[in-house]
Design a protein around this motif. Structure first.
Motif, PDB file in Angstrom:
ATOM      1  N   TYR A 254       0.833  -1.200   0.000  1.00  0.00           N
ATOM      2  CA  TYR A 254       0.000   0.000   0.000  1.00  0.00           C
ATOM      3  C   TYR A 254       0.871   1.255   0.000  1.00  0.00           C
ATOM      4  CZ  TYR A 254      -3.044  -3.519   2.202  1.00  0.00           C
ATOM      5  OH  TYR A 254      -3.736  -4.659   2.503  1.00  0.00           O
ATOM      6  N   TRP A 255       0.283   2.328  -0.509  1.00  0.00           N
ATOM      7  CA  TRP A 255       0.816   3.667  -0.282  1.00  0.00           C
ATOM      8  C   TRP A 255      -0.258   4.489   0.412  1.00  0.00           C
ATOM      9  CZ3 TRP A 255       5.504   5.206  -0.017  1.00  0.00           C
ATOM     10  CH2 TRP A 255       6.502   4.618  -0.804  1.00  0.00           C
TER      11      TRP A 255
ATOM     12  N   ASN B 200       0.038  -8.862  -5.335  1.00  0.00           N
ATOM     13  CA  ASN B 200       0.821  -9.630  -6.298  1.00  0.00           C
ATOM     14  C   ASN B 200       1.016  -8.883  -7.618  1.00  0.00           C
ATOM     15  OD1 ASN B 200       1.713 -12.076  -5.120  1.00  0.00           O
ATOM     16  ND2 ASN B 200      -0.397 -12.800  -5.133  1.00  0.00           N
ATOM     17  N   LYS B 201       1.437  -7.671  -7.524  1.00  0.00           N
ATOM     18  CA  LYS B 201       1.742  -6.778  -8.652  1.00  0.00           C
ATOM     19  C   LYS B 201       0.505  -6.254  -9.371  1.00  0.00           C
ATOM     20  CE  LYS B 201       4.427  -9.359 -11.176  1.00  0.00           C
ATOM     21  NZ  LYS B 201       5.321  -9.611 -12.330  1.00  0.00           N
ATOM     22  N   GLU B 202      -0.684  -6.597  -8.915  1.00  0.00           N
ATOM     23  CA  GLU B 202      -1.893  -6.120  -9.565  1.00  0.00           C
ATOM     24  C   GLU B 202      -2.519  -5.002  -8.761  1.00  0.00           C
ATOM     25  OE1 GLU B 202      -4.791  -9.156 -10.178  1.00  0.00           O
ATOM     26  OE2 GLU B 202      -6.364  -7.735 -10.721  1.00  0.00           O
ATOM     27  N   LEU B 203      -2.862  -3.908  -9.423  1.00  0.00           N
ATOM     28  CA  LEU B 203      -3.476  -2.775  -8.749  1.00  0.00           C
ATOM     29  C   LEU B 203      -4.886  -3.133  -8.323  1.00  0.00           C
ATOM     30  CD1 LEU B 203      -3.259   0.265  -8.016  1.00  0.00           C
ATOM     31  CD2 LEU B 203      -4.256   0.743 -10.259  1.00  0.00           C
TER      32      LEU B 203
ATOM     33  N   PRO C 284       1.965   4.646  -9.182  1.00  0.00           N
ATOM     34  CA  PRO C 284       2.659   3.549  -8.510  1.00  0.00           C
ATOM     35  C   PRO C 284       3.210   2.576  -9.540  1.00  0.00           C
ATOM     36  CG  PRO C 284       0.302   3.156  -8.510  1.00  0.00           C
ATOM     37  CD  PRO C 284       0.520   4.433  -9.270  1.00  0.00           C
ATOM     38  N   LYS C 285       4.289   1.878  -9.118  1.00  0.00           N
ATOM     39  CA  LYS C 285       4.843   0.850  -9.988  1.00  0.00           C
ATOM     40  C   LYS C 285       5.288  -0.309  -9.112  1.00  0.00           C
ATOM     41  CE  LYS C 285       5.863   3.088 -14.269  1.00  0.00           C
ATOM     42  NZ  LYS C 285       5.081   4.237 -13.963  1.00  0.00           N
TER      43      LYS C 285
ATOM     44  N   LYS D  69       6.262  -8.542  -6.291  1.00  0.00           N
ATOM     45  CA  LYS D  69       5.397  -8.370  -5.119  1.00  0.00           C
ATOM     46  C   LYS D  69       6.130  -7.852  -3.899  1.00  0.00           C
ATOM     47  CE  LYS D  69       5.046 -12.773  -2.688  1.00  0.00           C
ATOM     48  NZ  LYS D  69       4.108 -13.817  -2.224  1.00  0.00           N
ATOM     49  N   ALA D  70       7.454  -7.783  -3.954  1.00  0.00           N
ATOM     50  CA  ALA D  70       8.219  -7.264  -2.821  1.00  0.00           C
ATOM     51  C   ALA D  70       8.498  -5.767  -2.933  1.00  0.00           C
ATOM     52  CB  ALA D  70       9.535  -8.019  -2.699  1.00  0.00           C
TER      53      ALA D  70
END
Lengths: 111, 115
Positions: free
Chosen positions: A33-34, A51-54, A66-67, A71-72
């Motif tokens: 999260y941001w 998992n990399k999906e917005l 965001p980018k 996933k880390a």
């Protein structure tokens, strides 16, 4: 070992510049999260990735992007900075319902 | 939509006293989670305590305990034997089960422990 690390801790920049804040977590969490914390300490979610999906994209200006390369990692890029962007930005990660682990925050000051 | 209300913007107590921070929430859900987070002057957000709504037993973590009243939708935090290091902002938060684990936050209570 820092669980959620974000860099830089402090960022002072002029209006109109472009800047990035980086975030990395080593907890194996699926969701990142941001958040933006304003001067009154109110926490507002900006984005969430699973998992990399917005999965959450709250109403924030298009200047914020965001980018998530994996996933880390979840980075935040801000274009054409404005005075009103001055705030503390937090990265966080979570695994299911166990609550969030936060980074130490980035204090952004736009002058 | 869920909302979380912390009605005390600021509190102060003497060291070693017991203090209770209030939190109420509004939801039509029956299963959810509640959290208290602490943010000391260092600005680090720290998870203090977590409560599962389907568990009647109140969560405790050392000097921190909650009074969870599900029917009243109340989730107060009690800090016993308060210490100077407890000085911080305290945030109450609500998580719905199917919400992509999104937290709904209260506005926070600033707690000052006086020596």
């Amino acid at each position: 070992d820092t669980a959620v690390s974000q860099t830089p801790k402090y960022l002072v920049t002029q209006m109109g510049n472009d800047k990035s804040i980086k975030c990395e977590q080593n907890l194996g969490h699926d969701t990142m999260y941001w958040y933006k914390q304003d001067s009154k300490k109110f926490l507002k979610i900006m984005f969430s990735y699973n998992n990399k999906e917005l999965i959450i994209n709250e109403t924030v200006p298009n200047r914020f992007s965001p980018k998530s390369p994996d996933k880390a990692h979840l980075n935040l890029h801000i274009n054409s900075l404005e005075l009103g962007d001055s705030a503390v930005y937090f990265c966080a990660s979570s695994l299911d319902s166990y609550g969030y682990t936060f980074g130490s925050g980035t204090r952004l000051t736009v002058v | 939509a869920q909302t979380v209300t912390q009605s005390q913007p600021e509190m102060s107590v003497q060291e070693a006293e017991t203090v209770t921070l209030s939190c109420t929430y509004d939801t039509s859900e029956s299963n959810y989670y509640l959290f208290w987070y602490k943010q000391p002057p260092s600005r680090q957000m720290i998870l203090v305590i977590r409560q599962e709504a389907y568990k009647q037993q109140n969560a405790t973590e050392n000097r921190f305990s909650v009074n969870f009243q599900k029917a009243a939708k109340s989730f107060s935090l009690k800090i016993s034997d308060s210490q100077l290091g407890d000085t911080a902002m305290y945030f109450c938060a609500f998580m719905k089960l199917d919400s992509n684990y999104q937290l709904i936050w209260g506005a926070g209570t600033k707690l000052i422990i006086k020596p």
